[in-house]
Each structure stands twice: as structure tokens, then as C-alpha cells.
Scaffold this active site. Structure first.
Site, PDB file in Angstrom:
ATOM      1  N   GLU B  59       0.830  -1.214   0.000  1.00  0.00           N
ATOM      2  CA  GLU B  59       0.000   0.000   0.000  1.00  0.00           C
ATOM      3  C   GLU B  59       0.862   1.261   0.000  1.00  0.00           C
ATOM      4  O   GLU B  59       0.540   2.236  -0.682  1.00  0.00           O
ATOM      5  CB  GLU B  59      -0.955  -0.011   1.194  1.00  0.00           C
ATOM      6  CG  GLU B  59      -2.073  -1.053   1.101  1.00  0.00           C
ATOM      7  CD  GLU B  59      -1.593  -2.461   1.446  1.00  0.00           C
ATOM      8  OE1 GLU B  59      -0.482  -2.620   1.974  1.00  0.00           O
ATOM      9  OE2 GLU B  59      -2.345  -3.427   1.166  1.00  0.00           O
ATOM     10  N   HIS B 128     -11.793  -5.759   8.363  1.00  0.00           N
ATOM     11  CA  HIS B 128     -12.581  -5.512   7.148  1.00  0.00           C
ATOM     12  C   HIS B 128     -13.791  -4.659   7.483  1.00  0.00           C
ATOM     13  O   HIS B 128     -14.821  -4.730   6.825  1.00  0.00           O
ATOM     14  CB  HIS B 128     -13.036  -6.834   6.516  1.00  0.00           C
ATOM     15  CG  HIS B 128     -11.908  -7.710   6.089  1.00  0.00           C
ATOM     16  ND1 HIS B 128     -11.219  -8.508   6.968  1.00  0.00           N
ATOM     17  CD2 HIS B 128     -11.321  -7.882   4.883  1.00  0.00           C
ATOM     18  CE1 HIS B 128     -10.262  -9.161   6.330  1.00  0.00           C
ATOM     19  NE2 HIS B 128     -10.287  -8.796   5.052  1.00  0.00           N
TER      20      HIS B 128
END
Lengths: 410, 336
Positions: B59, B128
Site C-alpha cells: 500500500e 474488514h
């Protein structure tokens, strides 16, 4: 009962601490001219050895020898010498300016001038550079106005960065010099993105990034090599191994286990290890990597092996963690002296000419210094308008910042 | 044409890839596969490998590369697979993207859009389900955008991609397929059954920095965004309270005028978000309402938020600030 010894934690330590007598005679330094120069189109897997040697051109007599001799014309060499000297004299003056309280902070590049200057000259002028805070020689070699550098250091009313940045965190898009950040390593992977963009647009410009030995431990170093390798970005990934990250020696960054150039091998990138105090070797290796990049052959990792001859910054006293005479004991010498010796050996330079050049540049820096000081120095109230503090956070000043500006009454 | 939120986001990227050759779309699984939520489906096939491609799982690298591209002059729209995984890129976003224009005095800037699915209500557990918006609204130089329906999602995403400032574009994944009002035992109705799914196929924008009044009322102002807009509507119905609901859409810069106008009218304010309470964006909203509407307030401002715990798996509906808790807060401010 287990028959293995108790585990013990290993902490690397430099060989010499204050009070010790430094001796680098066991340092593995290749002789000038002995390292092979492969074709730029070589497969990276065929040149793993180049990550463990040291590409050197200038021998002890000052002669240029071997396949890496870039065979530069005298004008280019003199330009290089001039830019290195100017960088050194500028550094000295700004270091003193900090001691005189004219600015809060400065960082010299003493001993590393060949890295920035030779690389600047080997690259095209519109190739993009993503420097760290110790490549001021790039700006000087690209003829960025010295007075602008001083204005930035003094945060005065002519500061191109409007007093927002710590001294030496220059930025000049026009000179292909990306905005310096205090956050280490971040620009290394950004450079890969710039190079990818250039490739995407079918441009012919390439890009170069710099990182220190210490900052190779940052995740951004890994990102740069991974993304650079995956997308074959036309980028030069330069590791300036000056042996020290503030007070930590390069072994703390993993340098004792393997060379920094060898990091490239695992990513399938060519890795060259270069004598960073040898102007000709730095130039030649940079040119080799730049040619590769321009031919769409992807990135190269260059380890520029050098020595940080001064403290980390004006806030640092290196005698607290290394022998005071260690810089003098460094076996690869001084980049300015070595190029000077070469020019003299070629019969195109003399001690008198050298002295005259040093005097000329010293006077020049002094004159520019006076000019910059007229625009203000830190704390003498000649600052950019405070109003500008609220600008450029966003492209347009949003309502909440307009309100805060009014609160401050400006 | 009826679109769910995924299709609307896909359409926004399609429109921008078509309009501007400097727009690139990339991220993990974004290329050939079309994204784990299908948001980039078909884009690589239509625009080619170089316009929409897969990245390594890094990322920090994805955002760094986007910043470098932005400095060159491209306009990257990148995806972080889950907002929960944006933290490795935090340094690049906070120290670099957000400050590049400022520190270079406008010499360089980072016109990137970072799309990332966020929010809970999907049994996503700890990694999540998070709502990290307050980490970004605290950063000068970033804009933070959160849509709550397909029409806004497309218009806001196009506006974000066109924006010259870096934008964190948080997508409430719970409402990708249909609005979710927090009544988790009821089946979710697809977006096609709602007018906001009526999304133009071509180019249009929804301006950043403007809230939407999604329900007019006179009793209490509810400030919400993302999934909680729908929860707030259901809660107002359940509590039979004439609530005025503002969908903030952009958290920074914030549409403070719309908020102040509404709270001055109603005299009461409830703030709802999924994110944890302490130092959440609700704290900023509460402070702003108090500063700007003090003499109009008839009750203390209430915050309905996630608890100050990591997002749990098994206790999804005890954690998620659903209509029951939201309605209770509305009743409480009405008593005040």
C-alpha cells in the site's frame, strides 16, 4: 536437557569509537580499473559480481584507468570541479551562518560532492531528481541561483518556499529537483512513480532517486525496488553509503551482512557498487544506468560508497560517537582532491589555477551571501507575509482556513 | 440507468479514463480481475493494460507511485482494497501527498484519488470493518469524501479524480448493493428499487464540500454520512421524530453552513457514525455545532457511534450503531 547454548542477542557495533585509532587498511577496496564494464543491455543475473566490487577509475597517481573511464572532455571535468568546489564553499558559508544565528539549521555534504555533481552532469538537464537533503550539489551543478538557496535557508522574504520549510529542504520543478521531505525514504518510491509516468507517456526523460545507507531500512526502499523492478521503471536508484546515519554506523542498517548494491540482486535489478569519491567512476556508472533506463531496460541500483566527513547536521557533534580523525583515515580520500589531482596529471590544471578558482568562488559566495542577507535572515523580521501561511494547503483556500486566517488577523 | 454503487463507481472511472488520458487506475487485483468488489471490472479490457493494472501488495508503494505520477502530471485513481489496510500508506498520505503543495509552495502537487472500501455491518471483523475517516480529516491538505448512494458515488468520484488536491474516497461497502438501514434481520432491497440508483451514463459531478439534505424536518438535525445516512432515516421513522437529516458527503472541507442553518432551525443535534467515539469525526462536528449554534441549542448534542473497541466479529450488531440506538438518541435530545 538441550545441548545447545543459550541464545544471545547480537548488536552490531562500529569498529572504532571516540578515542580509538581508526585503521581502514582491511577495507576491501578494488584497485582502479580492474572491474569489468558490461554492455548496458546485460541481463542483471550476469553481473552479480559488480554488486560486491568497487568501480573505480582514478588511480593513486590521478590517472584515469580501465573500462569505466568515461573519457570526459576537459571542459566537463572543470565544470564538475567548479560545481564541487562551489558546493563545498557554499556549505562552509552556510554552516557558519547557522553558527552566527542567521538560520536555525544546516546540513553539509562534505566529502560527498562527487555524488551529486557527477550524477547531475551525467544526467540530462530535464531528467527528474528525487533527492535527499544531502544532494545540494545537484542544484548547484544545474545552475540553480545560489541566492535562492540562501533565501530558502534564511526563510526570508524572498524564500521561494515562503518560510514554510526547514532550511535546505529545497524545491525546484524548473531545475528538475523534487521537493525535499523530512520523512526519510519517501521520495525513493515516488521517483519510481514519476519514471512510470514518463514511460507511460512515451517521454524520453528518466528519473533518479537518492537515499542514504541508513534509510534503506525504511519500507519505501523495498517498495521502490519492487515497483521499479515489476514495471521496469526508467529510474536510477542511488544509495549513498556514507557509512553513517547520524550516530549509527552502516552496520545498523544491515551493511555488515552484505553490500547495499547487492540488495538489487533479489529484485532482479542490476546493482553497481561505485567509489563515491571518484568523480569519473560516479559519472561513468550513472551514465551506464541512465543509458539502460533510456533504452527501456529498467532500473539500476547504484551504491555510491563514500564517507560523511562532517557531522550529520549543525545539531550534531560526531566526536561523540566516532573518532575525531576518522574522516582523515578514510582510504578513498577526498573527491575534490582526487579530481584536482587528475586534472593536474593531465596537464590541464595547476595549483595556481586551483587557488585562483577557490578564491573566486569564495568571493562569489560571499557576495551572494550579502545579497541574500539583504532579503533578511531568520529572526530579523523580514519574513514572507504571514497571510501566505494559509495558502497552498489546498489549491484554493477553503472556508475553514479563511476563517482561521481572519482569526489571526491577517 | 439503474446502477448499484459498484456500477456507479465503475462508471465514474470509465468516464474519466475515457475523458482524460492522464487518468490511470491501479491497485491490488484491480486490473484483469476487476477488483475484489468488481469496482474496476472491464476497465482493463476497455482501456488496456497501461491504463488499469494490478500492483504488488504494498500500500505504501501504491500511494508513493501515485504521488510520483501526480508530480509528473498524471491523475492517478488508486484502490486500497480495504480501508483497514491503508495504514502502511499513512506516511505517504500524511507526510507527502497532503503536504506536497504546501511545502513546495505550489511547485508540485499530488492530484491523486485513493478509493477504499470502509465501514462495518458485514461481519468483517477487525480488519474488514474499520472507519478511519478521522485519521484523515485531522490531516491538513487532504480532502475526505464519503458517498451514501450510487448517484453521489459517481458524481463525487468524478469530482475527486478531477480535483487537484489529494482525496481520500471512502466507500461504504455495506451499501455497495443496496441501502442498509441497520435492520439486519430484514432482507436488503437492491439499489434498483431506489431513485438514487438513477445514474446518468455520461459525465457529471457532485461538488465536493457540499452536504445534502436527504430528509427535511424541524425537530432535530441528524448529521450522518455513508451507511449511517440510511440508518438515521430508519431511526427517524421508527422513533416517529420529524428529524432533518444531513448527508455530509464531504467531511473535509465540511459544509458548515448547511449544518449551522439546520441546527439553528431545529435547536437539536444528533451525530452518528460507525467509527469509534473518542476523537472520532463526531467530536469535531459536536464542537463546531456548539461553537456556531450555542444560543440555539435546546439540548446537549448526542453522539451515536461505534464503541471504543476494535471492531468485533461475533458482536457485530451490538457494536454497529443501528437504528435502535440512533432512535434512542433522537428521543433523548427531544426530552432535553
Amino acid at each position: 536437557m538441550k545441548n545447545t547454548p543459550a541464545l544471545s542477542l547480537y548488536i552490531p557495533e562500529p569498529k572504532y569509537r571516540p578515542g580509538d585509532t581508526p585503521d581502514f587498511s582491511d577495507l576491501n577496496v578494488s584497485a582502479a580499473g580492474v572491474v569489468r564494464r558490461p554492455d548496458v543491455a546485460v541481463n542483471s543475473s550476469e553481473i552479480h559480481d559488480l554488486a560486491f566490487t568497487l568501480i573505480r577509475v582514478l588511480d593513486d597517481k590521478g590517472d584515469a584507468v580501465g573500462p569505466w573511464d568515461p573519457k570526459l572532455d576537459v571542459d566537463t571535468l572543470k565544470r564538475g570541479l567548479r560545481a564541487m568546489l562551489l558546493t563545498r564553499i557554499f556549505d562552509d558559508r552556510m554552516f557558519r551562518a547557522q553558527r552566527q544565528g542567521k538560520t536555525s539549521f544546516y546540513m553539509k555534504s562534505l566529502g560527498e560532492e562527487a555524488v551529486a555533481v557527477a550524477q547531475a552532469l551525467a544526467l540530462d538537464r530535464d531528467d527528474m531528481c528525487f533527492p535527499t537533503y544531502r544532494q545540494q550539489g545537484l542544484l548547484i551543478a544545474r545552475d540553480y541561483p545560489l541566492v535562492m538557496m540562501m533565501n530558502q535557508i534564511y526563510s526570508n522574504e524572498q524564500d521561494p518556499l515562503k518560510g514554510r520549510q526547514l532550511p535546505i529542504m529545497y524545491s525546484s520543478k524548473e531545475h528538475g529537483f523534487f521537493s525535499i521531505s523530512g520523512n526519510l525514504g519517501t521520495q525513493f518510491s515516488q521517483a519510481v512513480g514519476w519514471a512510470m509516468a514518463s514511460a507511460y507517456k512515451g517521454d524520453d526523460r528518466i528519473c533518479a532517486a537518492w537515499i542514504g545507507d541508513g534509510s534503506t531500512a525504511e519500507g519505501d526502499f523495498h517498495h521502490a525496488l519492487t515497483f521499479g523492478s515489476v514495471y521496469r521503471a526508467p529510474v536510477l536508484l542511488n544509495v549513498v553509503n556514507n557509512q553513517w546515519a547520524i550516530s549509527s554506523y552502516q552496520g545498523i542498517a544491515g551493511g555488515d551482512r552484505s553490500t547495499f548494491a547487492s540488495r538489487a540482486i533479489g529484485y532482479g535489478i542490476p546493482g553497481l557498487r561505485v567509489d563515491g569519491n571518484d568523480f569519473l567512476a560516479v559519472y561513468a556508472a550513472t551514465q551506464w544506468a541512465a543509458d539502460r533506463a533510456r533504452m527501456n531496460l529498467g532500473p539500476t541500483v547504484l551504491e555510491l560508497f563514500t564517507y560523511r566527513a562532517e557531522g550529520h547536521s549543525t545539531s550534531d557533534d560526531p566526536t561523540q560517537y566516532r573518532p575525531a580523525d576518522e574522516p582523515g583515515a578514510w582510504p578513498l580520500g577526498d573527491p575534490v582532491n582526487r579530481l584536482t589531482k587528475h586534472l593536474i596529471a593531465r596537464g590541464v590544471w595547476s595549483d595556481d589555477e586551483h587557488k585562483a578558482l577557490v578564491d573566486e568562488l569564495t568571493e562569489y559566495v560571499k557576495a551572494v551571501g550579502k545579497e541574500a542577507e539583504k532579503n533578511g535572515t531568520l529572526g530579523n523580521s523580514k519574513l514572507p507575509s504571514v497571510k501566505t501561511m494559509f495558502e497552498d494547503v489546498y489549491k484554493e483556500v477553503p472556508p475553514h482556513l479563511r476563517k482561521q486566517r481572519q482569526e489571526l488577523g491577517v | 440507468m439503474p446502477m448499484n454503487m459498484i456500477q456507479a463507481l465503475n462508471s465514474a472511472m470509465d468516464v474519466m479514463l475515457d475523458r482524460d488520458p492522464n487518468v490511470l487506475v491501479f491497485g491490488e487485483d484491480v486490473g484483469f480481475f476487476g477488483g475484489v468488489f468488481r469496482a474496476t471490472e472491464g476497465l482493463q479490457k476497455k482501456y488496456g493494460l497501461k491504463r488499469c493494472f494490478d500492483t504488488p501488495i504494498g500500500e505504501g508503494g501504491i500511494v508513493a507511485v501515485a504521488i510520483g505520477m501526480g508530480a509528473y502530471g498524471l491523475r492517478p485513481c488508486v484502490e486500497i482494497q480495504f480501508a483497514d489496510y491503508i495504514y502502511p500508506a499513512f506516511d505517504q498520505l500524511v507526510s507527502e501527498a497532503a503536504r506536497l503543495r504546501y511545502r513546495s509552495a505550489g511547485d508540485f502537487w499530488a492530484p491523486l484519488t485513493v478509493r477504499t472500501p470502509y465501514g462495518g455491518g458485514i461481519f468483517g471483523g477487525q480488519t474488514h470493518s474499520q472507519s478511519p475517516e478521522a485519521l484523515f480529516t485531522h490531516v491538513a491538505g487532504l480532502k475526505t469524501v464519503i458517498p451514501s448512494n450510487p448517484y453521489d458515488a459517481k458524481g463525487l468520484l468524478i469530482a475527486s479524480i478531477e480535483e487537484d488536491d489529494p482525496v481520500i474516497f471512502l466507500e461504504p461497502k455495506r451499501i455497495y448493493n443496496g441501502p442498509f438501514d441497520g435492520h439486519h434481520n430484514k432482507p436488503v432491497s437492491p439499489w434498483a428499487n431506489f431513485p438514487e440508483s438513477n445514474v446518468p451514463e455520461g459525465y457529471y459531478t457532485v461538488p465536493l464540500g457540499k452536504a445534502a439534505r436527504v430528509r427535511e424536518g424541524k425537530d432535530v438535525t441528524v448529521l450522518a454520512y455513508g451507511t449511517m445516512v440510511h440508518v438515521a432515516k430508519a431511526a427517524a421513522d421508527d422513533a416517529k421524530i420529524d428529524a432533518e437529516i444531513l448527508d455530509l458527503r464531504t467531511l473535509l472541507p465540511l459544509d458548515i453552513d448547511a449544518i449551522v442553518e439546520s441546527v439553528k432551525k431545529t435547536g437539536r443535534c444528533v451525530i452518528v457514525h460507525e467509527a469509534t467515539r473518542t476523537s472520532g469525526f463526531g467530536a469535531e462536528l459536536s464542537a463546531l455545532v456548539q461553537e456556531n449554534c450555542f444560543y440555539h441549542l435546546e439540548a446537549p448534542i448526542e453522539r451515536v457511534t461505534g464503541w471504543d473497541t476494535p471492531y468485533p466479529h461475533a458482536f457485530e450488531w451490538d457494536y454497529f450503531p443501528g437504528p435502535k440506538r440512533t432512535a434512542a438518541a433522537m428521543r433523548k435530545v427531544m426530552e432535553g
